[in-house]
Enzyme design. Structure first.
Site, short mmCIF file in Angstrom:
data_model
loop_
_atom_site.label_atom_id
_atom_site.label_comp_id
_atom_site.label_asym_id
_atom_site.label_seq_id
_atom_site.Cartn_x
_atom_site.Cartn_y
_atom_site.Cartn_z
N LYS A 115 0.96 -1.16 0.11
CA LYS A 115 0.06 0.15 0.07
C LYS A 115 0.85 1.30 -0.08
O LYS A 115 1.96 1.30 0.90
CB LYS A 115 -1.01 0.02 1.28
CG LYS A 115 -1.76 1.26 1.42
CD LYS A 115 -2.66 1.63 0.39
CE LYS A 115 -3.35 2.98 0.85
NZ LYS A 115 -4.07 3.33 -0.48
N CYS A 162 -2.48 9.81 -6.32
CA CYS A 162 -3.47 9.64 -5.37
C CYS A 162 -4.74 10.81 -5.61
O CYS A 162 -4.41 11.92 -5.41
CB CYS A 162 -3.26 9.37 -3.99
SG CYS A 162 -4.50 9.15 -2.67
#
Ligand SMILES: C=Cc1c(C(=O)O)[nH]c(=O)[nH]c1=O
Length: 313
Positions: free
Chosen positions: A44, A131
């Protein structure tokens, strides 16, 4: 059929792996990926400090299995957790380790890259410039000048082959501009296309309510419905990047068919996100089998025979 591949100097026994963010925040999840048929794993995206992320519900599958929406908000254990994991990792297990970093600032990215450089580990860094779910933070992937400025700082620090996780682009000029920037950096070994299609809005028609809580329901779109955008980004960078730079595909892979299409578009490896979230790690065995069946039916013995060979009219 042979599904192995090499990226950034590491060998994957199977070109399938997870998309960063899915089933990869905690060590036990990473172990599940190692125990699966995936050929590698990516962690992650990490920030300097650990983060809880956005309020829940922050992920939802969409009706009709067409995809997903997420606004996780970068929940992660902080980069030192993944650095320790990378230090303990058994690099002789046959599957290479990719580490995703998504600093909240260039200073944070610099500090994290310096820490990994100093640890001198065989893992491959993937810098996430895309992101879409940090309230108030425009993503670097859409700011060409800022992206180039960041790479001028980070590429020399990393000092060895690394990758970049990119947002989807939709304008040919942006493919041209982004590829021209990446071609300036010798140690950019690959780009991963695509991250989720930013800031979609999923609404439940019965309840007349957004599916997820953060950002008034706005979140990144993934799954089958982004396949054609992902194929285009894979092929656009495959056509534009030089000096052996490669493309890892991410977006819309639910079966061997989409994996095959991504390789045809130019992908050297294929990441699975939404379908992994929905199906679990058994997806890697299933998609591998389906891809091998397609290759056998078409008479291909390895992926080099058809990688990037998409025909045009
Ligand atoms: C790193 C944060 C990301 C997130 C997130 O943590 O919200 N979701 C995505 O679809 N892509 C990201 O890159």
């Amino acid at each position: 059929a042979d599904l192995s591949t090499s990226i950034a100097g590491v060998k994957l026994p199977n070109l399938l792996l997870n998309a960063s963010g899915v089933n990869c925040r905690y060590e036990n999840e990473l172990q599940q990926l190692l125990d699966s048929s995936a050929g590698s794993l990516v962690t992650k995206s990490a920030t300097l400090n650990s983060r809880d992320g956005n309020p829940e519900p922050r992920y939802a599958p969409l009706a009709g299995q067409i995809g997903s929406i997420n606004s996780m908000g970068l929940p992660n254990q902080g980069y030192e957790y993944y650095l320790e994991y990378a230090k303990k990792f058994d690099y002789n297990n046959g599957k290479p380790l990719f580490i995703s970093l998504a600093g909240m600032s260039l200073a944070d990215n610099k500090a994290m890259c310096e820490a990994f450089r100093d640890a001198n580990l065989p893992c491959v860094l993937e810098i996430n410039f895309s992101c879409p779910n940090l309230p108030g933070k425009p993503q670097l992937g859409y700011d060409m000048e800022a992206m180039e400025a960041a790479l001028k700082v980070l590429a020399p620090i990393i000092g060895k082959p690394f990758g970049i996780k990119l947002p989807p682009y939709f304008d040919i000029a942006h493919f041209d501009q982004a590829a021209a920037i990446f071609n300036k950096f010798d140690n950019i070994a690959y780009v991963t296309c695509i991250n989720s299609v930013g800031n979609g809005l999923a609404i439940d028609w019965e309840s007349e309510t957004a599916l997820i809580k953060p950002k008034d329901g706005f979140g990144g779109l993934g799954g089958l419905m982004v396949l054609q955008t992902s194929l285009a980004n894979v092929n656009a960078f495959y056509r534009r990047l030089n000096n052996g730079k490669q493309v890892i595909a991410c977006g819309g892979v639910t079966s061997g068919k989409e994996a095959f299409l991504h390789i045809l578009a130019g992908a050297s490896a294929v990441q699975i996100g939404t379908q992994l979230q929905e199906e679990g790690t058994g997806v890697f065995e299933r998609v591998s089998k389906e891809l091998q069946e397609i290759m056998a039916a078409k008479g291909y013995k390895n992926v080099e025979e058809f990688r990037g060979k998409v025909k045009t009219l």
